[in-house]
Design a protein around this motif. Structure first.
Motif, short mmCIF file in Angstrom:
data_model
loop_
_atom_site.label_atom_id
_atom_site.label_comp_id
_atom_site.label_asym_id
_atom_site.label_seq_id
_atom_site.Cartn_x
_atom_site.Cartn_y
_atom_site.Cartn_z
N GLU A 53 13.53 23.81 -27.01
CA GLU A 53 12.80 24.64 -26.05
C GLU A 53 13.63 24.92 -24.80
O GLU A 53 13.63 26.04 -24.29
CB GLU A 53 11.49 23.96 -25.67
CG GLU A 53 10.50 24.89 -25.01
CD GLU A 53 10.03 26.01 -25.93
OE1 GLU A 53 9.74 27.10 -25.40
OE2 GLU A 53 9.94 25.82 -27.15
N TRP A 55 16.95 24.93 -24.66
CA TRP A 55 18.02 25.84 -25.08
C TRP A 55 17.50 27.27 -25.20
O TRP A 55 18.17 28.22 -24.76
CB TRP A 55 18.63 25.39 -26.41
CG TRP A 55 19.67 24.34 -26.25
CD1 TRP A 55 19.54 23.01 -26.51
CD2 TRP A 55 21.01 24.52 -25.78
NE1 TRP A 55 20.71 22.36 -26.22
CE2 TRP A 55 21.63 23.26 -25.78
CE3 TRP A 55 21.73 25.63 -25.35
CZ2 TRP A 55 22.95 23.08 -25.38
CZ3 TRP A 55 23.05 25.45 -24.95
CH2 TRP A 55 23.65 24.18 -24.96
N TYR A 56 16.33 27.43 -25.78
CA TYR A 56 15.74 28.77 -25.93
C TYR A 56 15.53 29.40 -24.55
O TYR A 56 15.90 30.55 -24.30
CB TYR A 56 14.42 28.69 -26.69
CG TYR A 56 13.77 30.04 -26.88
CD1 TYR A 56 14.10 30.83 -27.97
CD2 TYR A 56 12.84 30.52 -25.96
CE1 TYR A 56 13.53 32.08 -28.13
CE2 TYR A 56 12.27 31.77 -26.13
CZ TYR A 56 12.61 32.54 -27.21
OH TYR A 56 12.05 33.79 -27.36
N ASN A 57 14.93 28.63 -23.66
CA ASN A 57 14.65 29.16 -22.32
C ASN A 57 15.93 29.46 -21.55
O ASN A 57 15.97 30.41 -20.76
CB ASN A 57 13.75 28.20 -21.55
CG ASN A 57 12.34 28.19 -22.08
OD1 ASN A 57 12.00 28.93 -23.01
ND2 ASN A 57 11.50 27.35 -21.52
N TYR A 60 17.16 32.75 -22.95
CA TYR A 60 16.24 33.80 -22.51
C TYR A 60 16.43 34.11 -21.02
O TYR A 60 16.37 35.28 -20.61
CB TYR A 60 14.80 33.39 -22.80
CG TYR A 60 13.83 34.52 -22.57
CD1 TYR A 60 13.61 35.47 -23.55
CD2 TYR A 60 13.15 34.64 -21.36
CE1 TYR A 60 12.73 36.52 -23.34
CE2 TYR A 60 12.28 35.68 -21.14
CZ TYR A 60 12.08 36.62 -22.13
OH TYR A 60 11.22 37.66 -21.91
N ALA A 75 22.90 30.91 -27.03
CA ALA A 75 22.26 31.03 -28.35
C ALA A 75 23.15 30.42 -29.43
O ALA A 75 22.66 29.73 -30.34
CB ALA A 75 21.95 32.49 -28.67
N ARG A 87 15.03 31.62 -34.31
CA ARG A 87 14.78 32.27 -33.02
C ARG A 87 16.04 32.35 -32.16
O ARG A 87 16.17 33.26 -31.34
CB ARG A 87 13.64 31.59 -32.29
CG ARG A 87 13.89 30.18 -31.88
CD ARG A 87 12.58 29.54 -31.44
NE ARG A 87 12.84 28.43 -30.56
CZ ARG A 87 11.96 27.96 -29.71
NH1 ARG A 87 10.78 28.50 -29.61
NH2 ARG A 87 12.25 26.94 -28.96
N PHE A 88 16.98 31.44 -32.36
CA PHE A 88 18.24 31.52 -31.61
C PHE A 88 19.08 32.70 -32.11
O PHE A 88 19.79 33.34 -31.34
CB PHE A 88 19.02 30.21 -31.70
CG PHE A 88 18.29 29.05 -31.06
CD1 PHE A 88 17.95 29.09 -29.71
CD2 PHE A 88 17.91 27.95 -31.79
CE1 PHE A 88 17.26 28.04 -29.11
CE2 PHE A 88 17.23 26.90 -31.21
CZ PHE A 88 16.89 26.95 -29.87
N LEU A 91 17.70 35.78 -30.41
CA LEU A 91 18.18 35.91 -29.03
C LEU A 91 19.60 36.46 -29.00
O LEU A 91 19.92 37.32 -28.18
CB LEU A 91 18.13 34.56 -28.32
CG LEU A 91 16.76 34.04 -27.92
CD1 LEU A 91 16.85 32.60 -27.43
CD2 LEU A 91 16.14 34.92 -26.85
#
Length: 173
Positions: A53, A55-57, A60, A75, A87-88, A91
């Motif tokens: 989470e 890493w995703y944020n 983003y 990503a 999801r990465f 991105l």
């Protein structure tokens, strides 16, 4: 011996709970900011309590700041740590597309399609990428997509661009 085992288990459980709480704290702080400010918070969180989470944020946040190179880098680092989290990949694709790096976008999308050949969302993205410019590749992707889902509207529409409409309908109906 039993007391030592219990102590070790308690230490592990405390450590896990602490890491989850730390992650939540960084997520909460990051949500209050955008762009580069949020990215700095997520970087700090990753250093202390790495998680998908965070890493995703991070990636983003770089997208929000229009720092597309940093978004791609974040990503890709996340993909190395969490290779099964698509999801990465999304991105990374978004960063390439938004930065106008269409060759990189298409190459990354082709690689993703090779990893997930049965993923209709990825196939449709690839098909849209091929529309107009890469006729033969587009036809191959559309055919494979229609074999799995004969009523896929995107594949039918794109085939209509490659072939005269009547030929597309008669060939793939």
């Amino acid at each position: 011996m039993k007391a030592l085992s219990i102590a070790i288990i308690m230490l592990i459980l405390t450590s896990c709970a602490s890491t989850a709480t730390e992650e939540e704290g960084f997520l909460e702080k990051g949500y209050a900011h955008t762009g580069e400010e949020a990215a700095m918070i997520y970087l700090e969180g990753i250093a202390e309590a790495p998680s998908p989470e965070l890493w995703y944020n991070l990636a983003y946040s770089y997208l929000e700041a229009e720092d597309y190179d940093a978004a791609v880098e974040a990503a890709n680092e996340a993909k190395a740590l969490y290779p099964d989290m698509i999801r990465f990949d999304y991105l990374e694709l978004y960063a390439y597309r938004e930065s106008g790096r269409m060759h990189s976008y298409e190459k990354a999308l082709e690689a993703l399609h090779e990893r997930y050949p049965a993923n209709d969302t990825v196939a449709e993205m690839l098909l849209r990428s091929y529309a107009g410019a890469r006729r033969e590749k587009g036809i191959a992707v559309a055919r494979a997509l229609l074999e799995r889902n004969p009523s896929n509207a995107t594949a039918i529409r794109i085939l209509g661009e490659f072939y005269p409409f009547y030929e597309a309908i008669s060939t793939y109906s």
